[in-house]
Design an enzyme around this catalytic site. Structure first.
Site, PDB file in Angstrom:
ATOM      1  N   GLY A  50       0.824  -1.203   0.000  1.00 42.12           N
ATOM      2  CA  GLY A  50       0.000   0.000   0.000  1.00 42.12           C
ATOM      3  C   GLY A  50       0.850   1.242   0.000  1.00 42.12           C
ATOM      4  O   GLY A  50       0.577   2.195   0.733  1.00 42.12           O
ATOM      5  N   HIS A  51       1.905   1.213  -0.824  1.00 45.68           N
ATOM      6  CA  HIS A  51       2.797   2.367  -0.928  1.00 45.68           C
ATOM      7  C   HIS A  51       3.628   2.255  -2.211  1.00 45.68           C
ATOM      8  O   HIS A  51       3.581   1.254  -2.912  1.00 45.68           O
ATOM      9  CB  HIS A  51       3.724   2.464   0.282  1.00 45.68           C
ATOM     10  CG  HIS A  51       4.685   1.322   0.408  1.00 45.68           C
ATOM     11  ND1 HIS A  51       4.394   0.185   1.109  1.00 45.68           N
ATOM     12  CD2 HIS A  51       5.927   1.143  -0.097  1.00 45.68           C
ATOM     13  CE1 HIS A  51       5.407  -0.652   1.045  1.00 45.68           C
ATOM     14  NE2 HIS A  51       6.359  -0.095   0.309  1.00 45.68           N
ATOM     15  N   ALA A  52       4.363   3.318  -2.483  1.00 41.96           N
ATOM     16  CA  ALA A  52       5.334   3.344  -3.588  1.00 41.96           C
ATOM     17  C   ALA A  52       6.611   3.960  -3.028  1.00 41.96           C
ATOM     18  O   ALA A  52       6.608   4.566  -1.956  1.00 41.96           O
ATOM     19  CB  ALA A  52       4.816   4.170  -4.757  1.00 41.96           C
ATOM     20  N   ARG A  97       2.496  -0.646  -4.896  1.00 44.01           N
ATOM     21  CA  ARG A  97       2.388  -2.089  -4.734  1.00 44.01           C
ATOM     22  C   ARG A  97       1.517  -2.440  -3.548  1.00 44.01           C
ATOM     23  O   ARG A  97       1.519  -1.744  -2.528  1.00 44.01           O
ATOM     24  CB  ARG A  97       3.755  -2.741  -4.605  1.00 44.01           C
ATOM     25  CG  ARG A  97       4.447  -2.750  -3.260  1.00 44.01           C
ATOM     26  CD  ARG A  97       5.079  -1.443  -2.816  1.00 44.01           C
ATOM     27  NE  ARG A  97       5.772  -0.697  -3.820  1.00 44.01           N
ATOM     28  CZ  ARG A  97       7.051  -0.818  -4.119  1.00 44.01           C
ATOM     29  NH1 ARG A  97       7.806  -1.615  -3.427  1.00 44.01           N
ATOM     30  NH2 ARG A  97       7.590  -0.079  -5.060  1.00 44.01           N
ATOM     31  N   ILE A 122       5.803   6.894  -0.479  1.00 45.24           N
ATOM     32  CA  ILE A 122       4.555   7.586  -0.813  1.00 45.24           C
ATOM     33  C   ILE A 122       3.463   6.670  -0.271  1.00 45.24           C
ATOM     34  O   ILE A 122       3.261   5.568  -0.785  1.00 45.24           O
ATOM     35  CB  ILE A 122       4.385   7.799  -2.326  1.00 45.24           C
ATOM     36  CG1 ILE A 122       5.583   8.542  -2.899  1.00 45.24           C
ATOM     37  CG2 ILE A 122       3.074   8.532  -2.608  1.00 45.24           C
ATOM     38  CD1 ILE A 122       5.613   8.584  -4.424  1.00 45.24           C
TER      39      ILE A 122
END
Length: 134
Positions: A50-52, A97, A122
């Site tokens: 749940g981030h990049a 992802r 992010i």
């Protein structure tokens, strides 16, 4: 999503009747890893990620069991199932992802190009879309 935005990499292995040995070193990855961590005991109905990352590259391997990785470049989403300990997923920078559908006993190994840096993450999807210029 363009084919070059993520990549499945085969990990060199040595086959033996006593069991196989997979080796990640030098030229296996297009980066030198500075951090290694792993996820385990993840409930099947939970999700991780749940981030990049802005700058960090990551390489994910299902050491045991299986799980799905949803990759999002801001325009297109792809789902990759990892379920073999001799194949890993290279995730480049700027790709959102999410990991889900963990099988019982699954272990996800992550090799990262840098040490932990909160400023590289992010964590909000709207911020990710702004970062991608979408």
């Amino acid at each position: 999503m363009e084919n070059n935005s993520f990549k499945i990499i085969e990990i060199p292995k040595i086959k033996d009747t006593r069991g196989n040995l997979a080796v990640i070193e030098k030229d296996c990855l297009p980066f030198t890893f500075k951090r290694v961590y792993y996820l385990y005991d993840v409930p099947s109905d939970a999700y991780r990620g749940g981030h990049a990352h802005k700058d960090q590259l990551e390489f994910l391997v299902a050491l045991s069991g299986s799980f799905n990785v949803i990759l999002d470049d801001g325009k297109t989403k792809n789902r990759v199932t990892l379920n073999k300990p001799d194949k890993g997923l290279l995730i480049p920078t700027g790709v959102w992802r999410e990991l889900e559908n963990f099988s019982s006993g699954s272990v996800c190994l992550v090799l990262a190009s840098d040490e932990f840096d909160e400023a590289d993450y992010i964590r909000e999807y709207d911020d990710f879309l702004k970062f991608k210029g979408a």
